[in-house]
Design a protein around this motif. Structure first.
Motif, short mmCIF file in Angstrom:
data_model
loop_
_atom_site.label_atom_id
_atom_site.label_comp_id
_atom_site.label_asym_id
_atom_site.label_seq_id
_atom_site.Cartn_x
_atom_site.Cartn_y
_atom_site.Cartn_z
N ALA A 58 0.83 -1.28 0.02
CA ALA A 58 -0.13 -0.05 0.04
C ALA A 58 1.01 1.17 -0.10
CB ALA A 58 -0.98 0.02 1.20
N ASN A 62 0.94 4.26 -2.81
CA ASN A 62 0.85 5.72 -2.49
C ASN A 62 2.06 6.54 -3.12
OD1 ASN A 62 -1.53 6.13 -1.06
ND2 ASN A 62 -0.68 5.74 0.93
N LYS A 65 1.65 6.87 -6.44
CA LYS A 65 0.49 7.80 -6.71
C LYS A 65 -0.82 6.80 -7.33
CE LYS A 65 2.58 12.35 -7.14
NZ LYS A 65 3.21 13.52 -8.16
N LYS A 66 -0.83 5.76 -6.73
CA LYS A 66 -1.95 4.74 -7.25
C LYS A 66 -2.89 4.56 -6.04
CE LYS A 66 0.90 2.20 -10.50
NZ LYS A 66 1.78 1.15 -10.85
N SER A 67 -3.49 5.65 -5.73
CA SER A 67 -4.56 5.89 -4.36
C SER A 67 -5.47 4.46 -4.45
CB SER A 67 -5.18 7.00 -4.47
OG SER A 67 -6.08 7.11 -5.74
N GLU A 68 -5.90 4.10 -5.46
CA GLU A 68 -6.95 2.89 -5.55
C GLU A 68 -6.21 1.64 -5.15
OE1 GLU A 68 -10.15 3.09 -5.39
OE2 GLU A 68 -9.95 5.32 -5.39
N VAL A 69 -5.08 1.43 -5.80
CA VAL A 69 -4.45 0.29 -5.07
C VAL A 69 -4.02 0.17 -3.83
CG1 VAL A 69 -2.19 -1.26 -5.67
CG2 VAL A 69 -3.63 0.12 -7.68
N LYS A 71 -5.55 1.93 -1.16
CA LYS A 71 -6.73 1.65 -0.49
C LYS A 71 -7.09 0.20 -0.40
CE LYS A 71 -11.51 3.37 -0.17
NZ LYS A 71 -12.09 1.78 -0.36
N VAL A 72 -7.01 -0.37 -1.41
CA VAL A 72 -7.44 -1.90 -1.36
C VAL A 72 -6.44 -2.70 -0.33
CG1 VAL A 72 -7.35 -3.99 -2.83
CG2 VAL A 72 -8.57 -1.97 -3.50
N SER A 73 -4.83 -2.29 -0.81
CA SER A 73 -3.98 -3.00 0.09
C SER A 73 -4.01 -2.72 1.65
CB SER A 73 -2.65 -2.60 -0.54
OG SER A 73 -2.42 -3.26 -1.74
N GLU A 75 -6.95 -2.01 3.20
CA GLU A 75 -7.97 -2.62 3.92
C GLU A 75 -7.84 -4.18 3.86
OE1 GLU A 75 -10.82 -1.51 0.96
OE2 GLU A 75 -11.43 0.13 1.69
N LEU A 110 -6.32 5.28 5.79
CA LEU A 110 -7.71 5.30 5.12
C LEU A 110 -8.62 6.36 5.78
CD1 LEU A 110 -8.22 1.50 5.21
CD2 LEU A 110 -8.09 2.76 3.27
#
Length: 665
Positions: A58, A62, A65-69, A71-73, A75, A110
């Motif tokens: 994660a 970050n 700059k891959k915010s969605e990736v 976020k998933v990591s 979580e 998060l």
């Protein structure tokens, strides 16, 4: 032999395979479940390992700059840690400090600050020893909540555990800077500078701290200290235009136009398009170098840096001898910009050229503005020019007195004590107004107490004659101060008492009488007057510090001493004397780590102000000795002795010998 091995021997094989089966049973027993969520033989740390890997993934996402990736990591990391904690719970084990800290980090990333705080508190409680990382994590949670006050409180609460940690001191200095609490910010940045100088000379914070201290000392009106720090920063970052311009501004305020020009010309060399530096230079040439000002304004015209309107346009007109309509334009500009000094100087020059009947009025007003802006040399020059015009005419005695009084004030601020006294005597000789005469005598008596003149007896004589004519509380107060400086404490007490009788609500009179009582070893009277000072002025930090320190020295009312000194420090956190007093209170309470924290603050602040207090160093020695660290103790005792202005301090010398003997044994 080889043939024999190849020949099958069935009874032997049967026995051999039976042996292998038994051996395997012993070597690989049936695996047990470590946790109901896992397959047999898989330890619960599997979930912890997966959680850490997901968190690492994660953070990398970050950074990319891959915010969605990310976020998933994060979580996923939370999910694995939840499973790990369930497994631990089945075994009756609480979450560890490490796993709780990891979970707090996940929730923080998060944006769930409530859960982040809960897990950080759990990490803190489970940790056998509080770590710096947990405290900074909690600070980050409060920052994410946009609560600068609570973020500051988090760090300050545990600062005593990390008193010399550069990260803590930098963060506190920065947080208070963001809160625009300059004195508190200065305290921590100064302490950080102290640590960098003595412990961490290659610190990543070295030049950031220098720039911050330059800004803070400028804001808090310590211009010379500000210059020192800005120059340190500028020695490495030579092209920082903001700092170069600030240095020019400081020197301008100090009246050192030569140095101000030096930095402004650097800016012009490095950035030809700069307008502000060019216009500031134009003002300096106008104020301080009128013979070459026309040439510089011509240069600005060639560079097309003379605007269509504004101050520079008006100065350009005056320098070039065109005065048509200029007086009205200058007056309009002053009305719109009342805080500007240069247009007032221009208007005064115009008034002189036109022989305006309002010249002396303009002179007094302009000189007053220059004085308030600490342009004492300029103010003095303006006043002397106006006074010279008066001496060329008859009469106007009281106006001459007013000029001489202001000239004396400028000379005083420039440290020209004897010149200031001569000007004041000249004013006295001219003055025929009794009320004015009494005020001038008071000023003269005050001047005799300044600098290294050693004229306290002269001051007493002037005030004694004045008091016979007109008993006045401020005159009694000043004579009391004169007696105090002469070491005549009983006479000092009497005069302060007279002042109090005439003006019983003046807090300062009680404070100074308390100082005299203290010299006479009259503790109860000292205590009473200091309490009265505080009751009359709830923000009298000097009285709070004095009383708190006295209580500490006499081992009286430790909690009240603590309260008084903390209140004093809340009012003036960057006062070295107050920090020293609070450190001494903690020493008396045997809270040695807190004592060291505040005494080191005191030492660093004193150095920042350009002096070294032997009392602070001796107190540091006492604390180290109490902590059974005689090596550091004797180091500070010797430092104290070296800085002590007394010819001999027998008690301290004896202390050093005793500790050195202890070390040698």
């Amino acid at each position: 032999m080889f043939q024999a091995i190849k020949t099958l021997n069935h009874p032997f094989l049967f026995v051999f395979f039976c042996f292998l089966t038994v051996l395997q049973a012993f070597a690989d027993p049936i695996p047990k479940k470590d946790c109901s969520l896992l397959e047999p033989g898989v330890p619960s740390e599997f979930f912890l390992s997966r959680a850490i890997n997901e968190q690492i993934t994660a953070y990398k996402a970050n950074n990319a700059k891959k915010s969605e990736v990310a976020k998933v990591s994060f979580e996923s990391s939370i999910s694995y840690l939840d499973k790990y904690h369930l497994c631990q719970k089945e075994k009756g084990i609480r979450p560890s400090s490490l796993s709780a800290e990891l979970q707090a980090q996940n929730y923080l990333e998060l944006g769930d600050t409530t859960k982040a705080w809960e897990w950080s508190e759990l990490a803190k409680n489970e940790s056998p020893e509080l770590t710096k990382e947990i405290v900074i994590l909690q600070m980050r949670v409060r920052l994410r909540e946009q609560n600068l006050v609570k973020a500051t409180e988090v760090l300050e609460k545990d600062l005593v555990l990390f008193p010399n940690d550069p990260d803590f001191l930098y963060l506190l200095g920065n947080l208070y800077f963001e809160r625009k609490m300059w004195n508190q910010s200065l305290l921590y940045y100064t302490a950080l500078s102290f640590v960098i100088e003595r412990r961490d000379t290659s610190s990543k914070y070295k030049y950031i701290t220098a720039k911050a201290l330059g800004d803070l000392n400028y804001k808090l009106d310590y211009p010379k200290i500000s210059i020192k720090h800005f120059n340190e920063y500028n020695s490495v970052y030579k092209n920082d235009m903001e700092v170069l311009f600030r240095l020019a501004q400081i020197y301008f305020v100090l009246g050192d136009f030569k140095q101000s020009k030096f930095y402004l010309e650097q800016i012009r060399e490095k950035n030809l398009r700069d307008i502000d530096a060019s216009h500031m230079l134009a003002e300096i040439y106008f104020l301080n170098a009128r013979d070459v000002a026309p040439q510089f304004f011509q240069t600005l015209r060639g560079e097309k840096k003379i605007p269509k309107e504004g101050l520079i346009t008006l100065l350009n007109q005056l320098v070039n001898g065109s005065t048509i309509g200029l007086e009205e334009k200058l007056k309009n500009f002053i009305n719109a910009n009342p805080a500007r000094l240069t247009p007032r100087v221009a208007l005064l020059e115009l008034a002189e050229k036109n022989n305006s009947p309002s010249y002396h009025e303009f002179n007094a007003e302009t000189a007053q503005y220059a004085y308030e802006y600490r342009q004492y040399v300029l103010a003095l020059s303006i006043l002397k020019r106006g006074y010279q015009k008066l001496t060329e005419t008859e009469g106007q005695t009281e106006l001459k007195v007013a000029y001489l009084e202001k000239i004396s004030a400028c000379q005083e601020m420039l440290g020209q004590w004897n010149h200031s006294i001569l000007s004041m005597k000249e004013a006295l000789a001219l003055s025929t107004n009794l009320d004015k005469n009494l005020k001038l005598r008071f000023r003269l008596a005050y001047l005799y107490l300044q600098g290294n003149l050693k004229k306290e007896e002269t001051s007493v004589g002037i005030l004694s004659n004045t008091l016979q004519e007109n008993p006045n509380p401020t005159h009694f107060y000043l004579r009391g101060l004169s007696y105090f400086q002469l070491g005549k404490y009983e006479e000092s007490v009497k005069d302060y008492s007279q002042a109090i009788q005439m003006d019983p609500n003046n807090a300062n009179f009680y404070f100074y009488r308390a100082s005299a009582y203290d010299k006479l070893k009259q503790f109860e009277e000292t205590e009473s007057d200091l309490k009265k000072t505080i009751s009359l002025n709830p923000n009298a930090s000097n009285a709070m510090n004095y009383l708190g320190y006295l209580y500490a020295e006499k081992d009286k009312h430790p909690e009240e001493a603590n309260t008084l000194l903390n209140k004093a420090i809340s009012l003036e956190p960057d006062n070295p004397a107050y920090q020293d007093s609070l450190g001494w209170v903690y020493y008396r309470k045997k809270e040695f780590n807190l004592a060291l924290l505040h005494l080191n603050f005191a030492a660093s602040l004193a150095l920042e102000r350009g002096f070294e207090d032997p009392v602070i160093y001796e107190h540091l020695g006492d604390v180290y000795l109490a902590k059974k660290d005689p090596v550091n103790a004797v180091q500070f005792y010797k430092l104290s002795l070296a800085k002590d202005k007394q010819s001999t301090n027998k008690e301290l010398v004896s202390k050093i010998k005793r500790v050195e003997k202890e070390i040698s044994q």
